[in-house]
Design a protein around this motif. Structure first.
Motif, PDB file in Angstrom:
ATOM      1  N   ASP A  98       8.218 -52.381   4.883  1.00  0.00           N
ATOM      2  CA  ASP A  98       6.848 -52.750   5.264  1.00  0.00           C
ATOM      3  C   ASP A  98       6.010 -52.839   3.996  1.00  0.00           C
ATOM      4  O   ASP A  98       5.454 -51.847   3.526  1.00  0.00           O
ATOM      5  CB  ASP A  98       6.260 -51.717   6.232  1.00  0.00           C
ATOM      6  N   THR A  99       5.931 -54.026   3.427  1.00  0.00           N
ATOM      7  CA  THR A  99       5.184 -54.197   2.177  1.00  0.00           C
ATOM      8  C   THR A  99       3.695 -54.370   2.419  1.00  0.00           C
ATOM      9  O   THR A  99       2.903 -54.315   1.477  1.00  0.00           O
ATOM     10  CB  THR A  99       5.710 -55.416   1.402  1.00  0.00           C
ATOM     11  N   TYR A 100       3.292 -54.571   3.666  1.00  0.00           N
ATOM     12  CA  TYR A 100       1.877 -54.750   3.964  1.00  0.00           C
ATOM     13  C   TYR A 100       1.151 -53.414   4.038  1.00  0.00           C
ATOM     14  O   TYR A 100       0.010 -53.281   3.587  1.00  0.00           O
ATOM     15  CB  TYR A 100       1.704 -55.515   5.291  1.00  0.00           C
ATOM     16  N   GLY A 101       1.783 -52.406   4.621  1.00  0.00           N
ATOM     17  CA  GLY A 101       1.121 -51.118   4.772  1.00  0.00           C
ATOM     18  C   GLY A 101       0.834 -50.447   3.441  1.00  0.00           C
ATOM     19  O   GLY A 101      -0.258 -49.917   3.217  1.00  0.00           O
ATOM     20  N   ASP A 102       1.815 -50.458   2.520  1.00  0.00           N
ATOM     21  CA  ASP A 102       1.646 -49.860   1.200  1.00  0.00           C
ATOM     22  C   ASP A 102       2.690 -50.488   0.273  1.00  0.00           C
ATOM     23  O   ASP A 102       3.849 -50.099   0.282  1.00  0.00           O
ATOM     24  CB  ASP A 102       1.839 -48.344   1.263  1.00  0.00           C
ATOM     25  N   PRO A 103       2.278 -51.462  -0.529  1.00  0.00           N
ATOM     26  CA  PRO A 103       3.238 -52.171  -1.394  1.00  0.00           C
ATOM     27  C   PRO A 103       3.973 -51.239  -2.358  1.00  0.00           C
ATOM     28  O   PRO A 103       5.104 -51.547  -2.759  1.00  0.00           O
ATOM     29  CB  PRO A 103       2.362 -53.167  -2.157  1.00  0.00           C
ATOM     30  N   ASP A 104       3.339 -50.128  -2.740  1.00  0.00           N
ATOM     31  CA  ASP A 104       3.981 -49.207  -3.679  1.00  0.00           C
ATOM     32  C   ASP A 104       5.032 -48.332  -3.005  1.00  0.00           C
ATOM     33  O   ASP A 104       5.912 -47.787  -3.679  1.00  0.00           O
ATOM     34  CB  ASP A 104       2.933 -48.309  -4.344  1.00  0.00           C
ATOM     35  N   LEU A 105       4.907 -48.173  -1.694  1.00  0.00           N
ATOM     36  CA  LEU A 105       5.865 -47.371  -0.923  1.00  0.00           C
ATOM     37  C   LEU A 105       6.337 -48.200   0.266  1.00  0.00           C
ATOM     38  O   LEU A 105       5.959 -47.955   1.422  1.00  0.00           O
ATOM     39  CB  LEU A 105       5.219 -46.067  -0.445  1.00  0.00           C
ATOM     40  N   PRO A 106       7.160 -49.198   0.011  1.00  0.00           N
ATOM     41  CA  PRO A 106       7.487 -50.175   1.055  1.00  0.00           C
ATOM     42  C   PRO A 106       8.500 -49.718   2.099  1.00  0.00           C
ATOM     43  O   PRO A 106       8.570 -50.308   3.180  1.00  0.00           O
ATOM     44  CB  PRO A 106       8.055 -51.346   0.252  1.00  0.00           C
ATOM     45  N   LEU A 107       9.281 -48.671   1.824  1.00  0.00           N
ATOM     46  CA  LEU A 107      10.294 -48.234   2.775  1.00  0.00           C
ATOM     47  C   LEU A 107       9.718 -47.203   3.735  1.00  0.00           C
ATOM     48  O   LEU A 107       9.057 -46.254   3.305  1.00  0.00           O
ATOM     49  CB  LEU A 107      11.491 -47.631   2.045  1.00  0.00           C
ATOM     50  N   VAL A 108       9.993 -47.394   5.024  1.00  0.00           N
ATOM     51  CA  VAL A 108       9.458 -46.490   6.044  1.00  0.00           C
ATOM     52  C   VAL A 108      10.613 -45.825   6.781  1.00  0.00           C
ATOM     53  O   VAL A 108      11.493 -46.504   7.318  1.00  0.00           O
ATOM     54  CB  VAL A 108       8.564 -47.232   7.043  1.00  0.00           C
ATOM     55  N   ASP A 109      10.627 -44.504   6.791  1.00  0.00           N
ATOM     56  CA  ASP A 109      11.650 -43.745   7.496  1.00  0.00           C
ATOM     57  C   ASP A 109      11.283 -43.672   8.975  1.00  0.00           C
ATOM     58  O   ASP A 109      10.192 -44.056   9.396  1.00  0.00           O
ATOM     59  CB  ASP A 109      11.757 -42.342   6.904  1.00  0.00           C
ATOM     60  N   GLU A 110      12.171 -43.126   9.784  1.00  0.00           N
ATOM     61  CA  GLU A 110      11.957 -43.055  11.228  1.00  0.00           C
ATOM     62  C   GLU A 110      10.768 -42.189  11.602  1.00  0.00           C
ATOM     63  O   GLU A 110      10.131 -42.404  12.648  1.00  0.00           O
ATOM     64  CB  GLU A 110      13.226 -42.530  11.906  1.00  0.00           C
ATOM     65  N   ASP A 111      10.456 -41.209  10.780  1.00  0.00           N
ATOM     66  CA  ASP A 111       9.326 -40.335  11.090  1.00  0.00           C
ATOM     67  C   ASP A 111       8.017 -40.840  10.482  1.00  0.00           C
ATOM     68  O   ASP A 111       7.001 -40.146  10.524  1.00  0.00           O
ATOM     69  CB  ASP A 111       9.605 -38.910  10.600  1.00  0.00           C
ATOM     70  N   GLY A 112       8.042 -42.030   9.903  1.00  0.00           N
ATOM     71  CA  GLY A 112       6.838 -42.608   9.328  1.00  0.00           C
ATOM     72  C   GLY A 112       6.626 -42.331   7.851  1.00  0.00           C
ATOM     73  O   GLY A 112       5.694 -42.862   7.250  1.00  0.00           O
ATOM     74  N   THR A 113       7.486 -41.499   7.257  1.00  0.00           N
ATOM     75  CA  THR A 113       7.366 -41.212   5.825  1.00  0.00           C
ATOM     76  C   THR A 113       7.688 -42.463   5.022  1.00  0.00           C
ATOM     77  O   THR A 113       8.645 -43.181   5.317  1.00  0.00           O
ATOM     78  CB  THR A 113       8.319 -40.087   5.408  1.00  0.00           C
ATOM     79  N   ARG A 114       6.868 -42.723   4.005  1.00  0.00           N
ATOM     80  CA  ARG A 114       7.070 -43.905   3.181  1.00  0.00           C
ATOM     81  C   ARG A 114       7.692 -43.510   1.835  1.00  0.00           C
ATOM     82  O   ARG A 114       7.364 -42.458   1.277  1.00  0.00           O
ATOM     83  CB  ARG A 114       5.744 -44.635   2.955  1.00  0.00           C
ATOM     84  N   TRP A 115       8.556 -44.383   1.347  1.00  0.00           N
ATOM     85  CA  TRP A 115       9.269 -44.124   0.099  1.00  0.00           C
ATOM     86  C   TRP A 115       9.226 -45.347  -0.801  1.00  0.00           C
ATOM     87  O   TRP A 115       9.129 -46.471  -0.330  1.00  0.00           O
ATOM     88  CB  TRP A 115      10.734 -43.755   0.364  1.00  0.00           C
ATOM     89  N   GLN A 116       9.337 -45.080  -2.089  1.00  0.00           N
ATOM     90  CA  GLN A 116       9.358 -46.176  -3.054  1.00  0.00           C
ATOM     91  C   GLN A 116      10.684 -46.920  -3.010  1.00  0.00           C
ATOM     92  O   GLN A 116      10.744 -48.124  -3.195  1.00  0.00           O
ATOM     93  CB  GLN A 116       9.115 -45.630  -4.462  1.00  0.00           C
ATOM     94  N   SER A 117      11.771 -46.179  -2.766  1.00  0.00           N
ATOM     95  CA  SER A 117      13.105 -46.779  -2.733  1.00  0.00           C
ATOM     96  C   SER A 117      14.046 -45.870  -1.962  1.00  0.00           C
ATOM     97  O   SER A 117      13.715 -44.722  -1.640  1.00  0.00           O
ATOM     98  CB  SER A 117      13.638 -46.977  -4.159  1.00  0.00           C
ATOM     99  N   LEU A 118      15.240 -46.389  -1.672  1.00  0.00           N
ATOM    100  CA  LEU A 118      16.247 -45.560  -1.019  1.00  0.00           C
ATOM    101  C   LEU A 118      16.632 -44.372  -1.894  1.00  0.00           C
ATOM    102  O   LEU A 118      16.905 -43.279  -1.399  1.00  0.00           O
ATOM    103  CB  LEU A 118      17.495 -46.396  -0.711  1.00  0.00           C
ATOM    104  N   ARG A 119      16.634 -44.590  -3.200  1.00  0.00           N
ATOM    105  CA  ARG A 119      17.016 -43.529  -4.115  1.00  0.00           C
ATOM    106  C   ARG A 119      16.012 -42.380  -4.121  1.00  0.00           C
ATOM    107  O   ARG A 119      16.396 -41.208  -4.134  1.00  0.00           O
ATOM    108  CB  ARG A 119      17.204 -44.096  -5.523  1.00  0.00           C
ATOM    109  N   THR A 120      14.739 -42.695  -4.117  1.00  0.00           N
ATOM    110  CA  THR A 120      13.745 -41.624  -4.062  1.00  0.00           C
ATOM    111  C   THR A 120      13.752 -40.943  -2.697  1.00  0.00           C
ATOM    112  O   THR A 120      13.484 -39.752  -2.587  1.00  0.00           O
ATOM    113  CB  THR A 120      12.342 -42.156  -4.372  1.00  0.00           C
ATOM    114  N   ALA A 121      14.059 -41.696  -1.644  1.00  0.00           N
ATOM    115  CA  ALA A 121      14.169 -41.090  -0.307  1.00  0.00           C
ATOM    116  C   ALA A 121      15.313 -40.089  -0.274  1.00  0.00           C
ATOM    117  O   ALA A 121      15.194 -39.010   0.323  1.00  0.00           O
ATOM    118  CB  ALA A 121      14.387 -42.178   0.743  1.00  0.00           C
TER     119      ALA A 121
END
Length: 274
Positions: free
Chosen positions: A28-51
């Protein structure tokens, strides 16, 4: 049983173990371009690696190159386990520089996170389904510059290269200036090599009827730069050399090493306002 950090249900019963770890996340690049990945609980991450690093493994935030270095090392260890490391000694030597304590700690850390089966030593460990999913994700998301390099210690050298190299020319120039200003003295500290290891030695009068000199103290270092930093510290304090030589003559070489340690501790304490 493979367990999630916060869930006792086996990973393979909650996820598809044939897919790379994190496949369930959405972009989801619209919600927060710096944290585009969204987990199932709504937590946003910069990348899979940081997640994986900060979320799943709970290792906290750090500098990018530090995290990448640690994840590349994690990948190297998991791949080594997957190909079956032949012995505990080999795993400790090749992966952990011969440090058995680090090897044992890392093995228990992997087990605690459910990436290897419980009760296994590093040399005979079994990767869990989640561990294999993590391998797949880390391999797929490696830095493009590392893709051509095999997974393992050779790839880790890339991250060592990110650290700023010491300015050897400036160090040598500073040492040369300090040495040129020294008066002639019967005792002197000097850079040397002891058993193929960089060292600083103290040369003083020998206990002999003949006026000759001998090495009365030596301190070895892991690298030349650390040796030269200490040597420069000594050069600035050349007025104390005679007193330090007397410590060796009265109390022995170990006493001077302890004296230097006490001086450095006092110096650092004063800098920190202790």
């Amino acid at each position: 049983m493979s367990r999630n950090h916060n869930n006792n249900i086996a990973y393979e019963k909650r996820r598809n173990p044939r897919l790379p770890w994190g496949y369930w996340m959405t972009i989801d690049t619209y919600g927060d371009p710096d944290l585009p990945l969204v987990d199932e609980d709504g937590t946003r991450w910069q990348s899979l690696r940081t997640a994986l690093w900060s979320g799943r493994l709970g290792m906290g935030d750090s500098y990018f190159d530090v995290i990448e270095n640690q994840l590349e090392f994690l990948l190297a260890v998991l791949v080594a386990i997957e190909r079956t490391v032949s012995s505990q000694s080999e795993s400790a030597k090749d992966l952990f520089g011969g440090d058995w304590q680090k090897a044992a700690h890392y093995s228990m850390w992997l087990e605690g996170h459910g990436l290897i089966e419980e009760g296994d030593r590093l040399n005979r460990a079994t990767i869990t389904p989640e561990g294999r999913a993590i391998i797949a994700m880390l391999m797929a998301t490696r830095d493009p510059d590392l893709m051509a390099k095999p997974i393992g210690l050779r790839s880790l050298a890339t991250y060592a290269g990110m650290r700023q190299e010491p300015d050897r020319a400036a160090m040598e120039a500073a040492i040369a200036r300090a040495e040129a200003s020294l008066p002639a003295m019967p005792i002197t500290f000097a850079r040397h090599t002891v058993a193929d290891t960089p060292a600083v030695v103290l040369i003083g009068p020998a206990r002999s009827r003949i006026a000759i000199s001998e090495t009365i103290w030596a301190l070895q270092f892991d690298g030349e730069h650390e040796r030269d930093l200490f040597y420069r510290w000594l050069l600035i304090r050349a007025d104390r050399w005679r007193h330090w030589a007397e410590i060796v003559q009265r109390q022995g070489a170990p006493a001077l090493t302890r004296h230097f340690l006490a001086l450095r501790i006092a110096e650092e304490a004063e800098k920190g306002g202790i």
